[in-house]
Design an enzyme around this catalytic site. Sequence first.
Site, mmCIF file in Angstrom:
data_model
loop_
_atom_site.group_PDB
_atom_site.id
_atom_site.type_symbol
_atom_site.label_atom_id
_atom_site.label_comp_id
_atom_site.label_asym_id
_atom_site.label_seq_id
_atom_site.Cartn_x
_atom_site.Cartn_y
_atom_site.Cartn_z
ATOM 1 N N THR A 183 0.846 -1.169 0.000
ATOM 2 C CA THR A 183 0.000 0.000 0.000
ATOM 3 C C THR A 183 0.883 1.219 0.000
ATOM 4 O OG1 THR A 183 -1.753 1.198 1.103
ATOM 5 C CG2 THR A 183 -0.182 0.101 2.500
ATOM 6 N N THR A 396 -8.117 20.804 -6.023
ATOM 7 C CA THR A 396 -8.272 22.263 -6.077
ATOM 8 C C THR A 396 -7.681 22.976 -4.878
ATOM 9 O OG1 THR A 396 -10.473 22.043 -5.082
ATOM 10 C CG2 THR A 396 -10.338 22.113 -7.475
#
EC number: 2.3.1.35
Length: 396
Positions: A183, A396
């Site tokens: 992971t 963003t």
Amino acid sequence: MKEIEGTIATPKGFFADGLHCGLKKEKVDLGWIVSEVPASAAAVFTTNQVQAAPILVTKEKMQAGTLQGVIVNAGNANACTGEQGLKDAQEMAELAAAQLHTSPEAFAVASTGIIGKSLPMEKITAGIQQLNRQGDAHRFQRAILTTDLTEKSSVIQSTIADKTVTVAGCAKGSGMIHPNMATMLAFVTTDAAIAPALLQALLKELTDVTFNQITVDGDTSTNDMVLVLANGLAKNPTIEAGTPAYHEFKGMLKAVLTALAKAVAKDGEGASKLIEAHTSGAVTDEAARMISKTIVGSPLVKTALFGKDPNWGRILCAVGYSGQPIDPATVSIALADIPVFVQGTPVAFDETIMQEQLAENEVKVVVELKEGAGVGTAWGCDLTYDYVKINALYHT
């Protein structure tokens, strides 16, 4: 075997460094780990069919079985970037090797961050040229982070054949965590002497019961990698399979990988608590592991525990859809060490005490099946409002 204070550079013959090169606004975002001598290397990689350029480049380098270091950046995954991405990943290895006057084939490459943007190689070039041997290993451990809140590291030391041997690891990972191999990014260094093939076999075996047993959000990244370097500078006799030295080293490596895996789960994006699920009495160990991972991966279980809601029905439901054989009439469940369901029947519990237990920053779920001798554990975290906020605004 004991845990000691240290960093990824604690084993003999390793150094690490990190710095800010401009991929992120302010935080360190570029680093390396280097062995003074060539090291046996082992790695496991993401099983996502969409694989980032650093994964593809490093897989090629792993065929030799030895490496001398790894160069890593955060803030940009260099994933889905076409032929240019492959060239950039290879150039990162070449630049790092040039700094140390060694072969580019001796350097692995790893990246993490936003998918689909080309690397600003002018910034990376300038940054690599500033990395040095007298660097700060803590800066490396911070340089690999993205949405993580903390460094994740573990150092274990023991004696093998009268030699002091150290295993150290660090990792990053907070979101897009649901591995089927490894992971996030994790790096392990050791001064033990062990052949690449045996090291690879050990890493694969231990990954299945550590990194493969955590989940944050059900997503497997394009960039997942676990890399181990063993340079032999502890001067122990080369570890052979099945020997006392092998079992001691295996225990050390497992301890480091487990600590890192749990740290990743605990630092899941927006998480307020670590959830551990332990299943026993399954038909096989693998079945027990899959049941435990299904529990910690259930959005309904995760949200219930965030809200301190003892909704054990969601746990039982997850056990039932795990795909593993069970008999509901023999299932027992304990939540936060309090029995809530015993051999197919609900039992009363003190709700005030339960609320206090569920308010802790670690909550344990225990399931007993009475189907066989299989046991398995998995780790995850709760699902909070902040997880949605972080990922709604990630780009963003």
